[in-house]
Enzyme design. Structure first.
Site, PDB file in Angstrom:
ATOM      1  N   THR A 165      32.595  17.030  26.494  1.00 28.68           N
ATOM      2  CA  THR A 165      33.862  16.728  27.165  1.00 28.68           C
ATOM      3  C   THR A 165      34.221  17.819  28.179  1.00 28.68           C
ATOM      4  O   THR A 165      34.668  17.535  29.289  1.00 28.68           O
ATOM      5  CB  THR A 165      34.990  16.611  26.106  1.00 28.68           C
ATOM      6  N   HIS A 223      32.194  17.563  31.289  1.00 28.86           N
ATOM      7  CA  HIS A 223      32.733  16.497  32.156  1.00 28.86           C
ATOM      8  C   HIS A 223      33.960  17.011  32.932  1.00 28.86           C
ATOM      9  O   HIS A 223      34.122  16.729  34.120  1.00 28.86           O
ATOM     10  CB  HIS A 223      33.158  15.281  31.326  1.00 28.86           C
ATOM     11  N   GLU A 253      37.678  22.811  20.739  1.00 24.53           N
ATOM     12  CA  GLU A 253      36.946  23.166  19.519  1.00 24.53           C
ATOM     13  C   GLU A 253      37.153  24.655  19.284  1.00 24.53           C
ATOM     14  O   GLU A 253      36.523  25.461  19.953  1.00 24.53           O
ATOM     15  CB  GLU A 253      35.456  22.858  19.696  1.00 24.53           C
ATOM     16  N   GLY A 303      28.159   7.658  19.400  1.00 26.30           N
ATOM     17  CA  GLY A 303      27.687   7.876  20.775  1.00 26.30           C
ATOM     18  C   GLY A 303      28.384   6.912  21.724  1.00 26.30           C
ATOM     19  O   GLY A 303      28.512   5.733  21.422  1.00 26.30           O
ATOM     20  N   LEU A 304      28.847   7.459  22.841  1.00 27.93           N
ATOM     21  CA  LEU A 304      29.660   6.665  23.767  1.00 27.93           C
ATOM     22  C   LEU A 304      28.800   6.219  24.945  1.00 27.93           C
ATOM     23  O   LEU A 304      28.424   7.038  25.780  1.00 27.93           O
ATOM     24  CB  LEU A 304      30.817   7.543  24.247  1.00 27.93           C
TER      25      LEU A 304
HETATM   26 ZN    ZN Z   1      34.401  18.236  21.317  1.00 24.84          ZN
END
Ligand code: ZN
Ligand code: ZN
Length: 350
Positions: free
Chosen positions: A40, A43, A64, A266-267
């Site tokens: 993420t 991105h 995180e 999974g995306l």
């Molecule tokens: Zn994460």
């Protein structure tokens, strides 16, 4: 305080000086020890289509983390100054149907730490007291920063019963690897991991997978061959799709036993073609998994780590590098390397 800052909607991040955030009466102020770099965050750094759609800039990204509580709002209960904490990054509304029913991971008005509110790539962050997870036993700061992705892995792995089952895990990035370790811990018979990176397949076997399968050519055929090698006769009982690769779910459907169950984290980046006829006639279950259950997943992962030295060692070994915050660019470059484990930033070194 030092923080990695996205000043406006566009590529790049800068290390800059930001004011220390002030907690509201429902929030705690956390001194961040370590922050993990997630896909993420890559991105958000690159500012791709997803980021342009989902992210509110200006922003401190990062979700995180592990840290130490340094201030507690007047209305916060059960969190104290000095507590070592990790955090659930999904800040929920509390009033929608799912929130009121206790299904907070399904909130329709979630705000993401480091996505829609300032996050963990900084020396301090604020978070609602109800979102922090206090570690009551010893947890290393690096492992504390893994609780968010480990929670993804545990949420996926515990979606269906695993005792004595044969498990196929497609995708051996950090979360897939952790899911393999959890499936092994939770009593699966055979655990098979697939990936396109030989290095990751080697790590999968280190996590307790019986075999790592290279699926660079024909994934479905390679998984079929591994079933024969293991002496399996009917197909996999449980599948974890952890890659988002368009070929992974079709290959998995191809290799499931009748009545098999698939948990999908999974995306995929767009619609993918699946043999739905097989899903129907083989009576497969496909369940989408997102984030962590609040807070059953957190309870489960804390307990499993506290009671298994083997699992603790395997999960800890996922951290492949820890860089001081000043070397954040090297850390992001390492995290973007598909062969590596989890890269973590240390905010305590100046
Ligand atoms: Zn994460
Ligand atoms: Zn809600």
């Amino acid at each position: 305080m030092r923080a990695l800052w996205k000043p406006d909607a566009g590529p790049g991040l800068i290390m800059t000086d930001r004011p220390v955030p002030v907690p509201t009466e429902d929030e705690v102020l956390v001194r961040v020890l370590r922050t993990g770099i997630c896909g993420t965050d890559l991105h958000i750094e690159r500012w791709d289509d997803w980021a342009a759609e989902a992210v509110t800039a200006p922003l401190v990204p990062g979700h995180e983390f592990s840290g130490e509580v340094v201030e507690v709002g007047a209305a916060v209960r059960d969190v104290a100054v000095g507590d070592l904490v990790s955090g659930e990054g999904h800040v929920v509304c509390g009033t929608c149907r799912n929130c009121r029913a206790g299904r907070r991971q399904m909130c329709i008005r979630t705000k993401g730490l480091g996505v829609q509110r300032d996050g963990a790539f900084a020396e301090y962050l604020t978070l609602p007291g109800t979102n922090v997870w206090v570690h009551h036993g010893p947890v290393e700061p690096e492992v504390g920063a893994l609780f968010d992705p480990l929670g993804n892995a545990v949420h996926t792995a515990l979606a269906f019963p695993l005792v004595g089952e044969d498990v196929l895990v497609t995708g051996c990035g950090p979360i897939g690897l952790m899911a393999i370790a959890v499936a092994r811990h939770a009593g699966a018979r055979f655990v098979v991991g697939t990936d396109v990176s030989p290095e990751r397949l080697r790590m999968a076997e280190g996590m307790g997978a019986d075999l790592g399968v290279d699926v660079r050519d024909d994934g479905a055929a390679a998984v079929r061959a591994v079933q024969e090698r293991l002496g399996m006769r009917e197909g996999f009982d449980v599948g974890f799709e952890m890659s988002g690769a368009p070929t992974a779910l079709p290959a998995m459907v191809e290799n499931m036993n009748h009545g098999g169950r698939i948990a999908m984290l999974g995306l995929p980046s767009g619609p993918i073609a699946v043999d739905w006829g097989k899903v129907v006639t083989h009576m497969l279950t496909v369940k989408g998994i997102y984030g962590r259950e609040m807070f059953e997943t957190w309870q489960a992962m804390s307990s499993m780590l506290a009671t298994s030295a083997v699992l603790r060692a395997r999960i800890g070994s996922i951290v492949s590098a820890c860089h001081p915050a000043r070397d954040w660019e090297a850390a992001f470059a390492a995290a973007a390397d598909a062969d590596g484990g989890k890269v973590v930033i240390d905010w305590t070194e100046t």
